[in-house]
Scaffold this active site. Sequence first.
Site, PDB file in Angstrom:
ATOM      1  N   SER A 159      -3.813  36.594  84.128  1.00  0.00           N
ATOM      2  CA  SER A 159      -3.746  36.936  82.705  1.00  0.00           C
ATOM      3  C   SER A 159      -3.209  38.350  82.507  1.00  0.00           C
ATOM      4  O   SER A 159      -2.085  38.645  82.908  1.00  0.00           O
ATOM      5  CB  SER A 159      -5.115  36.724  82.064  1.00  0.00           C
ATOM      6  OG  SER A 159      -5.040  36.725  80.664  1.00  0.00           O
ATOM      7  N   ASP A 254      -2.800  26.201  77.874  1.00  0.00           N
ATOM      8  CA  ASP A 254      -2.971  27.644  77.778  1.00  0.00           C
ATOM      9  C   ASP A 254      -1.959  28.191  76.793  1.00  0.00           C
ATOM     10  O   ASP A 254      -0.772  27.841  76.855  1.00  0.00           O
ATOM     11  CB  ASP A 254      -2.754  28.273  79.164  1.00  0.00           C
ATOM     12  CG  ASP A 254      -2.966  29.765  79.209  1.00  0.00           C
ATOM     13  OD1 ASP A 254      -3.300  30.368  78.176  1.00  0.00           O
ATOM     14  OD2 ASP A 254      -2.793  30.344  80.303  1.00  0.00           O
ATOM     15  N   HIS A 284      -6.734  28.219  79.988  1.00  0.00           N
ATOM     16  CA  HIS A 284      -6.648  29.618  80.384  1.00  0.00           C
ATOM     17  C   HIS A 284      -7.992  30.080  80.938  1.00  0.00           C
ATOM     18  O   HIS A 284      -9.048  29.719  80.429  1.00  0.00           O
ATOM     19  CB  HIS A 284      -6.272  30.495  79.188  1.00  0.00           C
ATOM     20  CG  HIS A 284      -6.045  31.924  79.578  1.00  0.00           C
ATOM     21  ND1 HIS A 284      -4.836  32.361  80.055  1.00  0.00           N
ATOM     22  CD2 HIS A 284      -6.875  32.989  79.590  1.00  0.00           C
ATOM     23  CE1 HIS A 284      -4.921  33.647  80.333  1.00  0.00           C
ATOM     24  NE2 HIS A 284      -6.156  34.055  80.070  1.00  0.00           N
TER      25      HIS A 284
END
Length: 318
Positions: A159, A254, A284
């Site tokens: 991320s 995501d 995610h």
Amino acid sequence: MALDEATIQFLAAAAEAAGPDAKPMWEMEPAQARATSAAMNEMFGKGPDMQRTEDHTLTGYDGGTFAIRVHVPTDRPTGVFLYLHGGGWVVGDIDGYDTLGRQLAEKTGNAVVLVNYRKAPEKRFPAAVEDSWTALQWAAEHLEDIAGSRVPLFVGGDSAGGNLSAVMALRARDEGGPQLAGQMLIYPVTDADFTRISYDEPENQTLLTKEFMIWFWDHYAPTPEDRDHPHASPLRAESLKNLPPALVVTAAHDVLRDEGEAYAQRLEEAGVDVEFHRWPGQMHGFFSMVNVLPASAEVMDLVARRVRALSAEPALEA
């Protein structure tokens, strides 16, 4: 493609535990969001034992300090892996990623360096970039101290940590090193652009939503000038040529899926050795759900295979 059963069960349990009046994290102040995020850490359990673990304090570009933690799994690690954690540059820390770091060290055979880069909004862009760069240089300078020899150096993260890892690869190329053997990018943030289709698909609105990403960017890099900088949005870099080999993993459900895949495509078009996977049935954040979601272990094994393969190859010259 739907979310897998383990993810559906996790989301249902999380919603029940939070209660019907729970406030979305993007409506919280950063301190409250950090506390809410940290409350999940206990579910990850304790990671494998290491031969040794070292905590160090580094001095950042502005004279401030931040912590790093080095997990060394064996007498002779085969590499050093700088891991930059996720959390939108606002939440998360090395304590919450300790189990993941230990697992990564055990499975890759690398010493893993976790970086507690300073967070927004107290420290906005480029503080996280600069702290990550300081840590990368420290790792490069201490390879022999950590591993006993000049082993390969890797960078990776998930991320926001994937964002910072991509930026570290760009900086290492542009600033004459450190020499990197590979970059491992797990559902990375690559662009401050909320117009991509994946941001609005209903099935992608799980732990990370469009509103939450806007909240993160507003805290981290609120100005258009900062967001346009390739050290914030690496997809906007003029060239991605001559970067180290990459593993890019996205999650099928995501909001960041499309920008991560656009980055993988640009790397491939630039002639970079890219291994790309879209992980089916996943949301995610699944990679950091160690000991909770089975797909986390699957991708951990994938990262380990990629690192071990690249450790046997000559590193790209900076």
